[in-house]
Design an enzyme around this catalytic site. Sequence first.
Site, PDB file in Angstrom:
ATOM      1  N   LYS A 257       3.242  11.804 -10.002  1.00 20.80           N
ATOM      2  CA  LYS A 257       2.515  10.940 -10.942  1.00 20.80           C
ATOM      3  C   LYS A 257       3.373   9.730 -11.259  1.00 20.80           C
ATOM      4  O   LYS A 257       4.502   9.872 -11.754  1.00 20.80           O
ATOM      5  CB  LYS A 257       2.233  11.693 -12.237  1.00 20.80           C
ATOM      6  CG  LYS A 257       1.047  12.618 -12.184  1.00 20.80           C
ATOM      7  CD  LYS A 257       0.740  13.040 -13.614  1.00 20.80           C
ATOM      8  CE  LYS A 257      -0.345  14.072 -13.683  1.00 20.80           C
ATOM      9  NZ  LYS A 257      -0.587  14.447 -15.089  1.00 20.80           N
TER      10      LYS A 257
ATOM     11  N   ARG B 120       0.806  -1.234   0.000  1.00 27.22           N
ATOM     12  CA  ARG B 120       0.000   0.000   0.000  1.00 27.22           C
ATOM     13  C   ARG B 120       0.829   1.269   0.000  1.00 27.22           C
ATOM     14  O   ARG B 120       0.349   2.330   0.372  1.00 27.22           O
ATOM     15  CB  ARG B 120      -0.976   0.030   1.169  1.00 27.22           C
ATOM     16  CG  ARG B 120      -2.017  -1.060   1.102  1.00 27.22           C
ATOM     17  CD  ARG B 120      -3.229  -0.714   1.955  1.00 27.22           C
ATOM     18  NE  ARG B 120      -4.172  -1.809   1.906  1.00 27.22           N
ATOM     19  CZ  ARG B 120      -4.090  -2.873   2.690  1.00 27.22           C
ATOM     20  NH1 ARG B 120      -3.135  -2.963   3.601  1.00 27.22           N
ATOM     21  NH2 ARG B 120      -4.978  -3.834   2.570  1.00 27.22           N
TER      22      ARG B 120
ATOM     23  N   GLU C 226      11.072  20.366 -23.133  1.00 28.36           N
ATOM     24  CA  GLU C 226      10.275  20.606 -21.920  1.00 28.36           C
ATOM     25  C   GLU C 226      10.750  21.880 -21.214  1.00 28.36           C
ATOM     26  O   GLU C 226       9.970  22.575 -20.565  1.00 28.36           O
ATOM     27  CB  GLU C 226      10.356  19.414 -20.958  1.00 28.36           C
ATOM     28  CG  GLU C 226       9.822  18.101 -21.526  1.00 28.36           C
ATOM     29  CD  GLU C 226       8.297  18.002 -21.529  1.00 28.36           C
ATOM     30  OE1 GLU C 226       7.601  18.999 -21.235  1.00 28.36           O
ATOM     31  OE2 GLU C 226       7.794  16.906 -21.856  1.00 28.36           O
TER      32      GLU C 226
ATOM     33  N   ARG D  26      -2.910  22.338 -13.289  1.00 25.89           N
ATOM     34  CA  ARG D  26      -1.767  21.522 -13.669  1.00 25.89           C
ATOM     35  C   ARG D  26      -1.716  21.286 -15.173  1.00 25.89           C
ATOM     36  O   ARG D  26      -0.683  20.957 -15.736  1.00 25.89           O
ATOM     37  CB  ARG D  26      -1.806  20.197 -12.881  1.00 25.89           C
ATOM     38  CG  ARG D  26      -0.481  19.485 -12.845  1.00 25.89           C
ATOM     39  CD  ARG D  26      -0.426  18.412 -11.766  1.00 25.89           C
ATOM     40  NE  ARG D  26       0.704  17.515 -12.041  1.00 25.89           N
ATOM     41  CZ  ARG D  26       1.190  16.633 -11.191  1.00 25.89           C
ATOM     42  NH1 ARG D  26       0.662  16.516  -9.987  1.00 25.89           N
ATOM     43  NH2 ARG D  26       2.191  15.859 -11.519  1.00 25.89           N
TER      44      ARG D  26
ATOM     45  N   HIS E 185       1.456  19.800 -25.690  1.00 25.90           N
ATOM     46  CA  HIS E 185       1.279  18.357 -25.537  1.00 25.90           C
ATOM     47  C   HIS E 185       0.048  17.799 -26.249  1.00 25.90           C
ATOM     48  O   HIS E 185      -0.031  16.594 -26.469  1.00 25.90           O
ATOM     49  CB  HIS E 185       1.233  17.976 -24.057  1.00 25.90           C
ATOM     50  CG  HIS E 185       2.595  17.931 -23.411  1.00 25.90           C
ATOM     51  ND1 HIS E 185       3.441  19.020 -23.387  1.00 25.90           N
ATOM     52  CD2 HIS E 185       3.259  16.930 -22.793  1.00 25.90           C
ATOM     53  CE1 HIS E 185       4.564  18.691 -22.761  1.00 25.90           C
ATOM     54  NE2 HIS E 185       4.489  17.425 -22.398  1.00 25.90           N
TER      55      HIS E 185
ATOM     56  N   HIS F 202       9.535  11.926 -26.933  1.00 26.76           N
ATOM     57  CA  HIS F 202       8.453  12.747 -26.397  1.00 26.76           C
ATOM     58  C   HIS F 202       8.706  14.245 -26.626  1.00 26.76           C
ATOM     59  O   HIS F 202       7.835  14.967 -27.129  1.00 26.76           O
ATOM     60  CB  HIS F 202       8.290  12.445 -24.909  1.00 26.76           C
ATOM     61  CG  HIS F 202       7.303  13.312 -24.203  1.00 26.76           C
ATOM     62  ND1 HIS F 202       5.944  13.210 -24.431  1.00 26.76           N
ATOM     63  CD2 HIS F 202       7.466  14.307 -23.297  1.00 26.76           C
ATOM     64  CE1 HIS F 202       5.322  14.111 -23.680  1.00 26.76           C
ATOM     65  NE2 HIS F 202       6.220  14.790 -22.981  1.00 26.76           N
TER      66      HIS F 202
HETATM   67  N1  LIG Z   1       5.484  11.184 -14.111  1.00 22.91           N
HETATM   68  C1  LIG Z   1       5.453  12.276 -14.833  1.00 22.91           C
HETATM   69  O1  LIG Z   1       4.980  13.324 -14.375  1.00 22.91           O
HETATM   70  C2  LIG Z   1       6.012  12.253 -16.210  1.00 22.91           C
HETATM   71  C3  LIG Z   1       6.212  13.447 -16.901  1.00 22.91           C
HETATM   72  C4  LIG Z   1       6.784  13.392 -18.174  1.00 22.91           C
HETATM   73  C5  LIG Z   1       7.138  12.172 -18.714  1.00 22.91           C
HETATM   74  N2  LIG Z   1       6.917  11.027 -18.026  1.00 22.91           N
HETATM   75  C6  LIG Z   1       7.303   9.726 -18.589  1.00 22.91           C
HETATM   76  O2  LIG Z   1       8.709   9.705 -18.779  1.00 22.91           O
HETATM   77  C7  LIG Z   1       9.017   8.740 -19.779  1.00 22.91           C
HETATM   78  C8  LIG Z   1      10.099   9.289 -20.668  1.00 22.91           C
HETATM   79  O3  LIG Z   1      11.224   9.561 -19.872  1.00 22.91           O
HETATM   80  P1  LIG Z   1      12.637   9.921 -20.527  1.00 22.91           P
HETATM   81  O4  LIG Z   1      12.453  10.855 -21.645  1.00 22.91           O
HETATM   82  O5  LIG Z   1      13.500  10.299 -19.400  1.00 22.91           O
HETATM   83  O6  LIG Z   1      13.093   8.564 -21.216  1.00 22.91           O
HETATM   84  P2  LIG Z   1      13.779   7.232 -20.631  1.00 22.91           P
HETATM   85  O7  LIG Z   1      13.532   7.088 -19.194  1.00 22.91           O
HETATM   86  O8  LIG Z   1      13.368   6.118 -21.515  1.00 22.91           O
HETATM   87  O9  LIG Z   1      15.333   7.525 -20.854  1.00 22.91           O
HETATM   88  C9  LIG Z   1      15.825   7.630 -22.163  1.00 22.91           C
HETATM   89  C10 LIG Z   1      17.039   6.736 -22.399  1.00 22.91           C
HETATM   90  O10 LIG Z   1      18.186   7.334 -21.804  1.00 22.91           O
HETATM   91  C11 LIG Z   1      18.826   6.415 -20.921  1.00 22.91           C
HETATM   92  N3  LIG Z   1      19.438   7.241 -19.880  1.00 22.91           N
HETATM   93  C12 LIG Z   1      18.813   7.853 -18.853  1.00 22.91           C
HETATM   94  N4  LIG Z   1      19.665   8.630 -18.193  1.00 22.91           N
HETATM   95  C13 LIG Z   1      20.863   8.500 -18.798  1.00 22.91           C
HETATM   96  C14 LIG Z   1      22.152   9.066 -18.563  1.00 22.91           C
HETATM   97  N5  LIG Z   1      22.350   9.992 -17.607  1.00 22.91           N
HETATM   98  N6  LIG Z   1      23.167   8.684 -19.366  1.00 22.91           N
HETATM   99  C15 LIG Z   1      22.966   7.801 -20.373  1.00 22.91           C
HETATM  100  N7  LIG Z   1      21.772   7.245 -20.649  1.00 22.91           N
HETATM  101  C16 LIG Z   1      20.733   7.603 -19.861  1.00 22.91           C
HETATM  102  C17 LIG Z   1      17.743   5.493 -20.503  1.00 22.91           C
HETATM  103  O11 LIG Z   1      18.270   4.273 -20.038  1.00 22.91           O
HETATM  104  C18 LIG Z   1      16.954   5.351 -21.792  1.00 22.91           C
HETATM  105  O12 LIG Z   1      17.590   4.454 -22.648  1.00 22.91           O
HETATM  106  C19 LIG Z   1       7.722   8.439 -20.504  1.00 22.91           C
HETATM  107  O13 LIG Z   1       7.302   7.138 -20.162  1.00 22.91           O
HETATM  108  C20 LIG Z   1       6.750   9.462 -19.948  1.00 22.91           C
HETATM  109  O14 LIG Z   1       5.428   8.967 -19.909  1.00 22.91           O
HETATM  110  C21 LIG Z   1       6.383  11.053 -16.788  1.00 22.91           C
HETATM  111 ZN   LIG Z   2       6.037  16.314 -21.532  1.00 28.83          ZN
END
Ligand SMILES: NC(=O)c1ccc[n+]([C@@H]2O[C@H](COP(=O)([O-])OP(=O)(O)OC[C@H]3O[C@@H](n4cnc5c(N)ncnc54)[C@H](O)[C@@H]3O)[C@@H](O)[C@H]2O)c1
Ligand SMILES: [Zn+2]
Length: 369
Positions: free
Chosen positions: A142, A120, A184, A241, A248, A265
């Site tokens: 989130k 939980r 972003e 928010r 987007h 993204h």
């Molecule tokens: N929770 C939220 O509020 C929120 C907001 C925006 C996006 N998201 C989510 O985030 C995800 C996308 O995240 P992202 O763009 O970070 O992609 P990701 O987490 O897939 O990372 C991108 C790639 O970079 C690699 N990587 C990460 N850090 C690294 C580093 N310092 N050096 C070398 N490689 C590295 C990862 O292993 C991966 O291969 C999506 O699933 C999206 O839905 C969530």
């Molecule tokens: Zn975004």
Amino acid sequence: VTPLTVRLGPRSYAVLIGAGAAGDTGLECARLGLGRRVAVVTQRPVGAHAGRVVDGLRAAGFSPVVIEVPDGETAKSLDVARAVWDAFLHHGLDRGSVVVAVGGGVVGDLAGFAAATFMRGIALVQVPTTLLAQVDASIGGKVAVNHPSAKNLIGAFHQPRLVIVDPATLGTLPEREYRSGLAEVVKTGAALNADLFASLERNVSALDGRDPALLERVIATCCAEKATIVEQDEREESGLRMVLNYGHTVGHALEALGGYETWRHGEAVSIGIAAAARLSARLGLIDARTVERQVTLLEALGLPTRFGKPEPAAVMEVLRRDKKARDGRVPFVLLKALGRAEVCFDVPPELVREVLDEVHAGPMPAAGP
Ligand SMILES: NC(=O)c1ccc[n+]([C@@H]2O[C@H](COP(=O)([O-])OP(=O)(O)OC[C@H]3O[C@@H](n4cnc5c(N)ncnc54)[C@H](O)[C@@H]3O)[C@@H](O)[C@H]2O)c1
Ligand SMILES: [Zn+2]
């Protein structure tokens, strides 16, 4: 270190921003009095950074175990979440244990989801290592995995106990991921902070070079903006928010149509910003110059502002089917001025179509950048 607090009453937490901060994760966890058993969830490309976090945890008296999950968006699945829960049990985690997510948004969302649901809900610490996760995903609570029918469909709000942002980890980030994160950052400036936007315009070459001092300031500003919004609308109830979703609406549609493979993204968001800016101008909210500044900055940062495929009609169809659509109209985040975004629920679809036609690059040989 730039300290920042996300003020959410009993769920308040610090966001610590500074080069080398990842190594202090253990000290900071100890300061919070978190439990000794720690699961560090990470992915292979981030192994070196996770190693530093683990060393710091050990030195501070914790007993960390590392759980490596597969790389890529497909890791945000119930199957992988189940494997993570299994690993928690295998390593004897209990209600007092801690999950530390070291990685991009994928690791943060997945590990956060696992932490939110295990017994939980147990303590979560975010150590974001992509620019996108540092300025956006790691703050706000989130957490989610994807469902075959939609992204982020199975999730929760689970605020972290601590966020550690170490810009030095960005040194190993692939170029395309870095630029995707910059989209972003531009979004935050355009939608919420005109001073940030202007400083991005002035510092394109330093951003290109990942200048550490500049990055730390920029990231801190973005985190502060996101924190302010989250404080006022923790669970996305008042609609405030939603302004974080500037660019987007069209961005998400393009991502979905590309099967989440054509664009990162941030690249889709960049095109979405170009569309939302034009839409704002057509509605008389901003002038042509304000549109041009956004497009120019995005392009200077190596981001796409047009798309070849799919056809605009296909994008319109996805927008019509959007869960948030009413009478075929999706809510758009528009600008009243640089740094001042607002949500608009009644943008005429004809206008959206015109703008998509404008942003559509015409018969380009290939989709994507
Ligand atoms: N929770 C939220 O509020 C929120 C907001 C925006 C996006 N998201 C989510 O985030 C995800 C996308 O995240 P992202 O763009 O970070 O992609 P990701 O987490 O897939 O990372 C991108 C790639 O970079 C690699 N990587 C990460 N850090 C690294 C580093 N310092 N050096 C070398 N490689 C590295 C990862 O292993 C991966 O291969 C999506 O699933 C999206 O839905 C969530
Ligand atoms: Zn975004």
